[in-house]
Structures are given as structure tokens and as C-alpha cells.
Design a protein around this motif. Sequence first.
Motif, PDB file in Angstrom:
ATOM      1  N   LYS A  43       0.866  -1.008  -0.035  1.00  0.00           N
ATOM      2  CA  LYS A  43      -0.174  -0.080   0.228  1.00  0.00           C
ATOM      3  C   LYS A  43       0.490   1.779   0.101  1.00  0.00           C
ATOM      4  N   ALA A  46      -0.174   3.277  -2.540  1.00  0.00           N
ATOM      5  CA  ALA A  46      -1.914   3.760  -2.129  1.00  0.00           C
ATOM      6  C   ALA A  46      -1.863   4.729  -1.740  1.00  0.00           C
ATOM      7  N   CYS A  47      -1.335   5.145  -0.334  1.00  0.00           N
ATOM      8  CA  CYS A  47      -1.196   6.239   0.843  1.00  0.00           C
ATOM      9  C   CYS A  47      -0.511   7.556   0.123  1.00  0.00           C
ATOM     10  N   VAL A  49      -0.579   8.127  -3.025  1.00  0.00           N
ATOM     11  CA  VAL A  49      -1.315   8.806  -3.862  1.00  0.00           C
ATOM     12  C   VAL A  49      -2.294   9.391  -3.310  1.00  0.00           C
ATOM     13  N   SER A  50      -3.247   9.120  -2.090  1.00  0.00           N
ATOM     14  CA  SER A  50      -3.357   9.668  -1.739  1.00  0.00           C
ATOM     15  C   SER A  50      -3.284  11.452  -0.595  1.00  0.00           C
ATOM     16  N   LYS A  51      -2.121  11.449  -0.552  1.00  0.00           N
ATOM     17  CA  LYS A  51      -0.904  12.378   0.070  1.00  0.00           C
ATOM     18  C   LYS A  51      -0.672  13.269  -1.137  1.00  0.00           C
ATOM     19  N   GLY A  53      -1.192  12.374  -4.951  1.00  0.00           N
ATOM     20  CA  GLY A  53      -1.680  12.539  -5.887  1.00  0.00           C
ATOM     21  C   GLY A  53      -1.198  12.082  -6.684  1.00  0.00           C
ATOM     22  N   GLY A  56       1.835   9.671  -7.249  1.00  0.00           N
ATOM     23  CA  GLY A  56       1.809   9.007  -5.728  1.00  0.00           C
ATOM     24  C   GLY A  56       3.635   9.574  -6.289  1.00  0.00           C
TER      25      GLY A  56
END
Length: 107
Positions: A43, A46-47, A49-51, A53, A56
Motif C-alpha cells: 500500500k 496507495a497511501c 497517492v492519497s497524499k 495525487g 504517487g
Amino acid sequence: MNICRTSVLAGLCVLVAGWAHAQPAIFKDADYKLGEKLIADSKCVACHVSKVGGDGSAIYKPQGRINTAAFLRGMVEQCNTELNLGMFPEDVSAVAAVLNRDHYKFK
Ligand code: HEC
């Protein structure tokens, strides 16, 4: 590289490709396939990217505070501990080696 398809130049291209993938000594024995798999499975992306965009990868800042291969490996080790990923030392090296090859490019 189309030029690599001509057999006369193929040997040279292999040589150049080898140089391009030259890695620091601490990643000499790293298992790149394992590193890629761990990055995909843990992950990380994924993480990130969430920070930041995008894909990532903007989280990786080769010009930032991480400025050596050993430091990069230490950062991955720290994430491993903090996130409780349970990676073994060789896993950490594999992940750091892949990040170095693809993003940081420390020599
Ligand atoms: C829960 C969210 C999260 C997960 C999961 C995560 N990271 Fe991160 N990572 C971050 C954040 C947030 C930062 C930015 C920290 C900062 O700039 O101080 C970061 C920064 C980094 C950096 C430093 C980037 C730089 O150049 O400064 C590396 C290397 C890194 N992460 C590797 C990984 C790896 C490898 C994994 C998976 C094994 C992973 N991270 C999993 C949130 C996460």
C-alpha cells in the motif's frame, strides 16, 4: 531504442544499459522483483497517492532531504517499523533499491 535491434550495436547497447542501471554497493544483491512486489503489496503507492495525487511518485523527492542511498534505505526501514509492515532486512533493501533505480538514482 531501435538502434539496438541491429546486431552490430547490440553488444554496445547491453553495455550502456548496464551502466544506466548501475546501483550503489549497498543494493548490489538486491532482489528487484521482490522489491517491486513489496511496493505493490504494501500500500505504499496507495497511501502516497492519497497524499500527493497523480501516481504517487511526487512523494519521492530526489532533491530533498534524502540524499544518499543509505539514507533512502533508512527511510524505508523507518516506514517499515512505523507502519508495522514486518519486512525483513533484505525486503527493505529490495524496496529501497527499486525506489533508487526508478526515482532517486543515487550512485
Ligand atoms: C499510511 C501512508 C503511507 C504508507 C502506507 C507509506 N508511506 Fe511513504 N510516505 C508517506 C508520507 C505522508 C510521506 C511524506 C513524509 C514527509 O515528507 O515527511 C512519505 C514519504 C516516503 C518516502 C520519502 C520521500 C522523500 O524523498 O522525502 C519514502 C522513501 C517512502 N515514503 C517510502 C515508502 C514505502 C517504500 C512504503 C511501503 C513499504 C511507504 N512509503 C508506505 C506516507 C505513507
